[in-house]
Scaffold this motif. Sequence first.
Motif, mmCIF file in Angstrom:
data_model
loop_
_atom_site.group_PDB
_atom_site.id
_atom_site.type_symbol
_atom_site.label_atom_id
_atom_site.label_comp_id
_atom_site.label_asym_id
_atom_site.label_seq_id
_atom_site.Cartn_x
_atom_site.Cartn_y
_atom_site.Cartn_z
ATOM 1 N N MET A 1 0.849 -1.163 0.000
ATOM 2 C CA MET A 1 0.000 0.000 0.000
ATOM 3 C C MET A 1 0.903 1.236 0.000
ATOM 4 O O MET A 1 1.903 1.243 -0.655
ATOM 5 C CB MET A 1 -0.916 -0.016 1.220
ATOM 6 N N ASN A 2 0.544 2.228 0.712
ATOM 7 C CA ASN A 2 1.371 3.426 0.851
ATOM 8 C C ASN A 2 1.815 4.005 -0.491
ATOM 9 O O ASN A 2 2.957 4.385 -0.668
ATOM 10 C CB ASN A 2 2.587 3.109 1.720
ATOM 11 N N THR A 3 0.871 4.042 -1.460
ATOM 12 C CA THR A 3 1.215 4.556 -2.792
ATOM 13 C C THR A 3 1.123 6.068 -2.863
ATOM 14 O O THR A 3 1.580 6.670 -3.829
ATOM 15 C CB THR A 3 0.264 3.968 -3.851
ATOM 16 N N GLY A 4 0.466 6.675 -1.865
ATOM 17 C CA GLY A 4 0.300 8.124 -1.871
ATOM 18 C C GLY A 4 -0.801 8.591 -2.811
ATOM 19 O O GLY A 4 -0.970 9.793 -3.032
ATOM 20 N N ARG A 5 -1.579 7.666 -3.357
ATOM 21 C CA ARG A 5 -2.616 8.038 -4.330
ATOM 22 C C ARG A 5 -3.949 8.391 -3.677
ATOM 23 O O ARG A 5 -4.819 8.951 -4.323
ATOM 24 C CB ARG A 5 -2.810 6.897 -5.328
ATOM 25 N N PHE A 6 -4.160 8.046 -2.392
ATOM 26 C CA PHE A 6 -5.419 8.363 -1.730
ATOM 27 C C PHE A 6 -5.376 9.797 -1.215
ATOM 28 O O PHE A 6 -4.448 10.198 -0.528
ATOM 29 C CB PHE A 6 -5.685 7.400 -0.561
ATOM 30 N N ASP A 7 -6.406 10.545 -1.561
ATOM 31 C CA ASP A 7 -6.505 11.939 -1.136
ATOM 32 C C ASP A 7 -7.729 12.062 -0.238
ATOM 33 O O ASP A 7 -8.868 12.096 -0.714
ATOM 34 C CB ASP A 7 -6.634 12.848 -2.363
ATOM 35 N N PHE A 8 -7.516 12.102 1.092
ATOM 36 C CA PHE A 8 -8.631 12.149 2.025
ATOM 37 C C PHE A 8 -9.500 13.380 1.790
ATOM 38 O O PHE A 8 -10.724 13.303 1.823
ATOM 39 C CB PHE A 8 -8.132 12.137 3.477
ATOM 40 N N LYS A 10 -10.116 15.058 -0.953
ATOM 41 C CA LYS A 10 -10.944 14.862 -2.148
ATOM 42 C C LYS A 10 -12.055 13.840 -1.870
ATOM 43 O O LYS A 10 -13.207 14.052 -2.244
ATOM 44 C CB LYS A 10 -10.067 14.386 -3.309
ATOM 45 N N ALA A 11 -11.700 12.728 -1.189
ATOM 46 C CA ALA A 11 -12.685 11.691 -0.884
ATOM 47 C C ALA A 11 -13.784 12.228 0.028
ATOM 48 O O ALA A 11 -14.962 11.893 -0.135
ATOM 49 C CB ALA A 11 -12.003 10.493 -0.235
ATOM 50 N N SER A 12 -13.419 13.078 0.993
ATOM 51 C CA SER A 12 -14.413 13.588 1.941
ATOM 52 C C SER A 12 -15.383 14.575 1.295
ATOM 53 O O SER A 12 -16.395 14.916 1.889
ATOM 54 C CB SER A 12 -13.725 14.225 3.146
ATOM 55 N N GLY A 16 -21.369 10.823 -2.160
ATOM 56 C CA GLY A 16 -21.807 9.765 -1.252
ATOM 57 C C GLY A 16 -21.410 10.041 0.180
ATOM 58 O O GLY A 16 -22.179 9.823 1.115
ATOM 59 N N TRP A 17 -20.207 10.529 0.377
ATOM 60 C CA TRP A 17 -19.701 10.851 1.706
ATOM 61 C C TRP A 17 -20.547 11.962 2.323
ATOM 62 O O TRP A 17 -20.967 11.869 3.476
ATOM 63 C CB TRP A 17 -18.239 11.286 1.574
#
Length: 171
Positions: A1-8, A10-12, A16-17
């Motif tokens: 994991m730890n790819t750095g591609r998740f942007d909290f 942006k996701a928040s 749906g969130w």
Amino acid sequence: MNTGRFDFEKASQSAGWIRELMKEEHTPETEEYGIHSFVYHRKRPFHPERLLRWIANWPDNIVRSKGLMWLATRNHIAISFSHAGTSKQLAPAGIWVGAMSEEERELHFGDTLPSIPDWDDEWGDRVTKLVFIGIDMDRAEIKRTLDETLLTEEEMRMNWRELKDPFPAWR
């Protein structure tokens, strides 16, 4: 994991969130989708042919299960059972402590045998404990039909090696 591609951040901000956050009451997924679990716990071995028939007629609403089994024809081996989706696997998980000689127990545990819950004076630690997870399961029916695959009182008194065992041999 730890790819750095998740942007909290942006996701928040996703639709749906935000919809979920705006709800005053959250319906847990277990309620929303009817997902429940229960443990099947018995101190009697399975009859191999009846168990295989039960597995062949697997209830569709059980989606995941896992645990240890006691199979009469393999009385010394704890059997690991794992099921997810259409995959079902049985494999040896080790020797029951109750099947070990005194010398083997001493070799493995020294002078102090570990405290084993549910120890039985006749059968030791042999037990079946399976966790079932599913959607709208009929627990009573699953337990009833699984109970029908256990050895009967008469079969408990016979030589279990005489039972047919349709499962593959393990090395």
